[in-house]
Design a protein around this motif. Structure first.
Motif, PDB file in Angstrom:
ATOM      1  N   UNK A   1     -13.349 -13.719   5.380  1.00  0.00           N
ATOM      2  CA  UNK A   1     -12.255 -14.439   6.040  1.00  0.00           C
ATOM      3  C   UNK A   1     -10.930 -14.184   5.326  1.00  0.00           C
ATOM      4  N   UNK A   2      -9.864 -14.303   6.111  1.00  0.00           N
ATOM      5  CA  UNK A   2      -8.503 -14.302   5.570  1.00  0.00           C
ATOM      6  C   UNK A   2      -7.870 -15.645   5.905  1.00  0.00           C
ATOM      7  N   UNK A   3      -7.021 -16.117   5.030  1.00  0.00           N
ATOM      8  CA  UNK A   3      -6.263 -17.344   5.276  1.00  0.00           C
ATOM      9  C   UNK A   3      -4.977 -16.950   5.997  1.00  0.00           C
ATOM     10  N   UNK A   4      -4.749 -17.573   7.159  1.00  0.00           N
ATOM     11  CA  UNK A   4      -3.501 -17.295   7.882  1.00  0.00           C
ATOM     12  C   UNK A   4      -2.400 -18.196   7.335  1.00  0.00           C
ATOM     13  N   UNK A   5      -1.285 -17.562   6.972  1.00  0.00           N
ATOM     14  CA  UNK A   5      -0.158 -18.280   6.385  1.00  0.00           C
ATOM     15  C   UNK A   5       1.003 -18.291   7.375  1.00  0.00           C
ATOM     16  N   UNK A   6       1.594 -19.445   7.547  1.00  0.00           N
ATOM     17  CA  UNK A   6       2.809 -19.577   8.372  1.00  0.00           C
ATOM     18  C   UNK A   6       3.989 -19.276   7.461  1.00  0.00           C
ATOM     19  N   UNK A   7       4.367 -17.981   7.418  1.00  0.00           N
ATOM     20  CA  UNK A   7       5.277 -17.521   6.375  1.00  0.00           C
ATOM     21  C   UNK A   7       6.745 -17.770   6.702  1.00  0.00           C
ATOM     22  N   UNK A   8       7.092 -17.884   7.980  1.00  0.00           N
ATOM     23  CA  UNK A   8       8.525 -17.988   8.279  1.00  0.00           C
ATOM     24  C   UNK A   8       8.888 -18.835   9.485  1.00  0.00           C
TER      25      UNK A   8
ATOM     26  N   UNK B   1     -21.104 -19.464   2.548  1.00  0.00           N
ATOM     27  CA  UNK B   1     -21.322 -18.428   3.564  1.00  0.00           C
ATOM     28  C   UNK B   1     -20.036 -17.760   4.031  1.00  0.00           C
ATOM     29  N   UNK B   2     -18.937 -18.105   3.377  1.00  0.00           N
ATOM     30  CA  UNK B   2     -17.670 -17.434   3.651  1.00  0.00           C
ATOM     31  C   UNK B   2     -17.247 -16.684   2.395  1.00  0.00           C
ATOM     32  N   UNK B   3     -16.638 -15.524   2.591  1.00  0.00           N
ATOM     33  CA  UNK B   3     -16.085 -14.778   1.456  1.00  0.00           C
ATOM     34  C   UNK B   3     -14.599 -14.582   1.719  1.00  0.00           C
ATOM     35  N   UNK B   4     -13.781 -15.311   0.987  1.00  0.00           N
ATOM     36  CA  UNK B   4     -12.330 -15.243   1.226  1.00  0.00           C
ATOM     37  C   UNK B   4     -11.794 -13.963   0.604  1.00  0.00           C
ATOM     38  N   UNK B   5     -11.157 -13.127   1.439  1.00  0.00           N
ATOM     39  CA  UNK B   5     -10.706 -11.802   0.996  1.00  0.00           C
ATOM     40  C   UNK B   5      -9.204 -11.700   0.813  1.00  0.00           C
ATOM     41  N   UNK B   6      -8.438 -12.697   1.345  1.00  0.00           N
ATOM     42  CA  UNK B   6      -6.992 -12.607   1.166  1.00  0.00           C
ATOM     43  C   UNK B   6      -6.226 -13.357   2.230  1.00  0.00           C
ATOM     44  N   UNK B   7      -5.078 -12.793   2.584  1.00  0.00           N
ATOM     45  CA  UNK B   7      -4.133 -13.487   3.464  1.00  0.00           C
ATOM     46  C   UNK B   7      -3.788 -12.652   4.699  1.00  0.00           C
ATOM     47  N   UNK B   8      -3.382 -13.365   5.744  1.00  0.00           N
ATOM     48  CA  UNK B   8      -2.891 -12.744   6.977  1.00  0.00           C
ATOM     49  C   UNK B   8      -1.684 -13.534   7.451  1.00  0.00           C
ATOM     50  N   UNK B   9      -0.726 -12.851   8.069  1.00  0.00           N
ATOM     51  CA  UNK B   9       0.389 -13.562   8.685  1.00  0.00           C
ATOM     52  C   UNK B   9       0.929 -12.772   9.863  1.00  0.00           C
ATOM     53  N   UNK B  10       1.582 -13.499  10.753  1.00  0.00           N
ATOM     54  CA  UNK B  10       2.249 -12.903  11.918  1.00  0.00           C
ATOM     55  C   UNK B  10       3.708 -13.341  11.865  1.00  0.00           C
ATOM     56  N   UNK B  11       4.532 -12.653  11.064  1.00  0.00           N
ATOM     57  CA  UNK B  11       5.942 -13.065  10.984  1.00  0.00           C
ATOM     58  C   UNK B  11       6.628 -12.918  12.341  1.00  0.00           C
ATOM     59  N   UNK B  12       7.607 -13.785  12.589  1.00  0.00           N
ATOM     60  CA  UNK B  12       8.385 -13.673  13.825  1.00  0.00           C
ATOM     61  C   UNK B  12       9.112 -12.328  13.836  1.00  0.00           C
TER      62      UNK B  12
ATOM     63  N   UNK C   1      -7.322  -8.207   0.186  1.00  0.00           N
ATOM     64  CA  UNK C   1      -6.813  -7.839   1.512  1.00  0.00           C
ATOM     65  C   UNK C   1      -5.571  -8.636   1.890  1.00  0.00           C
ATOM     66  N   UNK C   2      -4.531  -7.901   2.267  1.00  0.00           N
ATOM     67  CA  UNK C   2      -3.280  -8.520   2.732  1.00  0.00           C
ATOM     68  C   UNK C   2      -2.985  -7.912   4.105  1.00  0.00           C
ATOM     69  N   UNK C   3      -3.260  -8.694   5.156  1.00  0.00           N
ATOM     70  CA  UNK C   3      -3.106  -8.164   6.516  1.00  0.00           C
ATOM     71  C   UNK C   3      -1.770  -8.585   7.101  1.00  0.00           C
ATOM     72  N   UNK C   4      -0.857  -7.628   7.207  1.00  0.00           N
ATOM     73  CA  UNK C   4       0.435  -7.873   7.849  1.00  0.00           C
ATOM     74  C   UNK C   4       0.929  -6.552   8.409  1.00  0.00           C
ATOM     75  N   UNK C   5       1.748  -6.647   9.464  1.00  0.00           N
ATOM     76  CA  UNK C   5       2.248  -5.449  10.129  1.00  0.00           C
ATOM     77  C   UNK C   5       1.542  -5.239  11.452  1.00  0.00           C
ATOM     78  N   UNK C   6       2.346  -5.044  12.534  1.00  0.00           N
ATOM     79  CA  UNK C   6       1.825  -4.790  13.866  1.00  0.00           C
ATOM     80  C   UNK C   6       2.538  -3.536  14.395  1.00  0.00           C
ATOM     81  N   UNK C   7       2.478  -3.292  15.691  1.00  0.00           N
ATOM     82  CA  UNK C   7       3.084  -2.056  16.217  1.00  0.00           C
ATOM     83  C   UNK C   7       4.545  -1.914  15.796  1.00  0.00           C
ATOM     84  N   UNK C   8       5.294  -3.016  15.911  1.00  0.00           N
ATOM     85  CA  UNK C   8       6.747  -2.917  15.726  1.00  0.00           C
ATOM     86  C   UNK C   8       7.183  -2.849  14.262  1.00  0.00           C
TER      87      UNK C   8
END
Ligand SMILES: *Cc1c(COP(=O)(O)O)cnc(C)c1O
Length: 242
Positions: A127-134, A159-170, A200-207
């Motif tokens: 799992x990743x923790x979703x952060x409300x970054x902005x 039963x969960x393995x925390x691997x890092x963070x995720x965010x969807x910045x505006x 794991x640090x999941x950020x970045x989308x198409x744009x």
């Protein structure tokens, strides 16, 4: 091969080229997740057959149907499935039974259900923790100041393995403005990664993919740049148009 499949393959190749270039430029090894929401399994299959292994899905029913379709028709492709959307309590079980990762954890109640419902034979759910970054208006993601206590509580779920963070910045108007939340997330990740063993640090989308690589993303989530524009009225569901 249909014409649209050829277009998808060409888009995937262009995304890979851009990601390889950014990885070389910024000395990173950022991985690519293909986000297939609203697209049917045949579009995902073409991308998978071109060597893509990590896929992300946003909707529980649609995503579970695709996991099942691949398990039935193409088990040899060994896809790594990430659930990346908001998850309601009544949908946790099918997700816990099928997905390899849930990247949008922001509520203890949902985390506990996934922990309880994860089949033992599948091993821990990443799992990743979703952060409300902005975006204070957004309902998704925990606030940065809540992160340490939330991460400690999550670490107690066997039963969960925390691997890092995720965010969807505006989305921002300029690259400089886009990098502000990306850098903030990276700092938060760096401040806690050793204590919690995160990788794991999941950020970045198409744009904002290249900006995100520059800022230290380890996993970008790319949908429209690979699959094309989404038509939400055509959400793919097994049985309806599969
Ligand atoms: C849809 C989605 C993406 C992909 O967005 P694109 O702009 O199409 O690349 C990435 N992450 C999340 C959480 C999404 O919901």
């Amino acid at each position: 091969m249909t014409k649209s499949m050829t277009v998808t393959a060409a888009r995937l190749a262009a995304v890979r080229l851009a990601l390889e270039g950014a990885n070389r430029q910024y000395d990173r090894a950022t991985q690519l997740m293909a986000v297939g929401k609203t697209f049917g399994p045949e579009a995902l299959l073409e991308v998978a057959q071109a060597g893509q292994r990590i896929f992300g899905e946003n909707y529980a029913q649609e995503g579970c149907d695709k996991v099942d379709w691949f398990a039935l028709h193409h088990p040899e492709l060994e896809i790594e499935w990430h659930f990346i959307g908001p998850l309601q309590a009544n949908k946790t079980r099918p997700v816990a039974e099928r997905f390899d990762w849930v990247d949008s954890i922001d509520r203890m109640r949902i985390a506990k259900r996934l922990n309880d419902q994860r089949p033992q034979e599948k091993g821990p759910l990443n799992v990743l923790i979703e952060v409300n970054i902005d975006d204070e208006q957004s309902k998704s993601g925990i606030r940065p100041e809540e992160l340490p206590a939330f991460a400690r509580e999550l670490a107690s779920l066997a039963n969960l393995r925390v691997r890092g963070l995720m965010a969807i910045p505006a989305p921002a108007e300029t690259a400089a403005a886009q990098k502000v939340p990306l850098k903030a997330l990276r700092s938060l990740f760096d401040a806690h990664k050793e204590a919690f063993g995160w990788d794991t640090l999941s950020m970045g989308m198409s744009a904002d993919m290249v900006c995100a690589v520059e800022c230290g993303s380890t996993l970008v989530r790319v949908g429209s740049a690979i699959f094309g524009a989404r038509d939400y009225s055509k959400k793919w569901l097994l049985g309806s148009n599969g």
